[in-house]
Design an enzyme around this catalytic site. Sequence first.
Site, PDB file in Angstrom:
ATOM      1  N   LYS A  64       0.865  -1.040   0.075  1.00  0.00           N
ATOM      2  CA  LYS A  64       0.078  -0.227  -0.166  1.00  0.00           C
ATOM      3  C   LYS A  64       1.179   1.635   0.430  1.00  0.00           C
ATOM      4  O   LYS A  64       1.769   1.395   0.784  1.00  0.00           O
ATOM      5  CB  LYS A  64      -1.042  -0.319   0.992  1.00  0.00           C
ATOM      6  N   SER A 139      -9.745   1.266   2.794  1.00  0.00           N
ATOM      7  CA  SER A 139      -9.514   2.239   1.817  1.00  0.00           C
ATOM      8  C   SER A 139      -7.562   1.446   2.014  1.00  0.00           C
ATOM      9  O   SER A 139      -7.308   1.899   0.254  1.00  0.00           O
ATOM     10  CB  SER A 139      -8.140   2.632   3.809  1.00  0.00           C
ATOM     11  N   SER A 163      -9.643  -1.518   7.209  1.00  0.00           N
ATOM     12  CA  SER A 163      -8.975  -0.973   5.814  1.00  0.00           C
ATOM     13  C   SER A 163      -8.470  -1.777   5.287  1.00  0.00           C
ATOM     14  O   SER A 163      -8.226  -1.988   4.115  1.00  0.00           O
ATOM     15  CB  SER A 163      -8.196   0.488   5.951  1.00  0.00           C
TER      16      SER A 163
HETATM   17  N1  GLN Z   1     -12.669   3.042   7.024  1.00  0.00           N
HETATM   18  C1  GLN Z   1     -12.176   3.697   7.466  1.00  0.00           C
HETATM   19  C2  GLN Z   1     -12.276   4.446   7.951  1.00  0.00           C
HETATM   20  O1  GLN Z   1     -12.568   5.506   6.949  1.00  0.00           O
HETATM   21  C3  GLN Z   1     -11.349   2.231   7.712  1.00  0.00           C
HETATM   22  C4  GLN Z   1      -9.858   2.828   7.880  1.00  0.00           C
HETATM   23  C5  GLN Z   1      -8.856   2.348   7.612  1.00  0.00           C
HETATM   24  O2  GLN Z   1      -8.680   1.616   8.489  1.00  0.00           O
HETATM   25  N2  GLN Z   1      -7.786   2.709   7.919  1.00  0.00           N
HETATM   26  O3  GLN Z   1     -11.619   5.191   9.108  1.00  0.00           O
END
Ligand code: GLN
Length: 458
Positions: A64, A139, A163
């Site tokens: 990532k 994400s 994410s």
């Molecule tokens: N979707 C969640 C958020 O927007 C989790 C994001 C993540 O785990 N980095 O915070």
Amino acid sequence: MKDIGYYKGKTARQNVEEALVSAKRHEDYHALLSLTEDRALERADMVDSGQLTGRLAGVPFIAKDNFLTLGGPTTAASKILENFEAPLQATAIERLEAEGAICIGKANLDSFAHGSSTENSAFGPTKNAVDPEKVAGGSSGGSAVSVALDIVPFALGTDTGGSIRQPASFNGVVGVKPTYGMISRFGVVAMASSTDVIGCFAHTAADAQLVTAIMAGSDPKDMTTLPDYFEPSKDMQSKKLKIGLIGDFMTDDTDEGVRRNVKEYVERLKTVGHDVQTVSLPMAKYSLAIYYIVVPAEVASNLARYDGVRYGVRHEGAKTLDDLYGLSRDDGFVTESKRRIMIGNYVLSSGYFDAYYLKAQQARQLLINQFDALFESYDILLSPVTPTTAFGFGENTDDPMKMYLSDAMTVGVSLAGLPALSVPAGVSDGLPVGIQLIAPRQEDARLFDLASSMESSS
Ligand code: GLN
């Protein structure tokens, strides 16, 4: 399906070239932000000449783009870091490289990992690997799609509230969110320091376990790492487990097709002799509310360092220092990151700290206590990963609350620092459905054992 074993019989150069060709052939999915082609080929030649050996010798992977890596930019899918070239590598990357693995590129993400669909990337969204009309999830969307499309056998992600687990579920691959503190976060762009973890995507639980084991362990450069504890075990495979299905996540708020797949998985668990009962986690309904106070507070603190002075994009033409900060940050952050900075500073401000931040931390402790109480009677907890399968582009972008609901079942686990796996468990209307398996802290091995045994029984 190309698992790690597939790459063992060939030269590292063949593996890397094949992965690079595949990455270019799938460009349309926009899973990747950059390729580290030259460095990857150099490292492949080191493996082939015998200079570099190890358990992952010659195996290509993708990280990532919030992991600091050499050989190309590290952008966190943000404009503010668009031109940032890291001077060093994340510990997780170093440990994989020490075993001969080869990073071939950097995956797309929601900018600074803020989001659930990869639509918040400053460089455009990633398409779902199974249905390109749908979002990748997020994400870590680009990482999940890279594995699902067979570009590489494993990819790295970060999970702050879901994410890794949610995009794994949306693309039909295995996703690992280890115990908080198991893997060093040194050299990874921070989002929310009290829940951020590093993990991976793979096709099988065995591959995911190998990659996890290599990255795990204490690191003097990250004081939040736990002492080494992860010993992948074999003997649990035959043990009959007591498993709690979290009933709070099996209501009408969860799609019927998702619930059907979860129930079928539960039946399979019972068939092989596990005892599964429905349990309740009453604090679960507050977990999103807690998360969206605690996490923005930490986000606001962690993003304060991007001021246009030390690194990142600087707004040209600012006349005062305040303008330099403000305008650089306005240019450099996406809307969702700005929203979190605003909320975070609000809940931390002197007039509201007690009412919001402190209250949220108290509620968080109650949630942790409820998980711990359940683990006194159950070895593992189980739930869907998300309430729906992958959704369409634009479907949730104008209403942040709708987007946040996608993580209703994953954020609680993050707030409690527990390990969890997302494992593929069938399809609904042609789209993958994932199961979330959750264990007590530092019992990560139990999850891999169960997931592996279920793969071989299906
Ligand atoms: N979707 C969640 C958020 O927007 C989790 C994001 C993540 O785990 N980095 O915070």
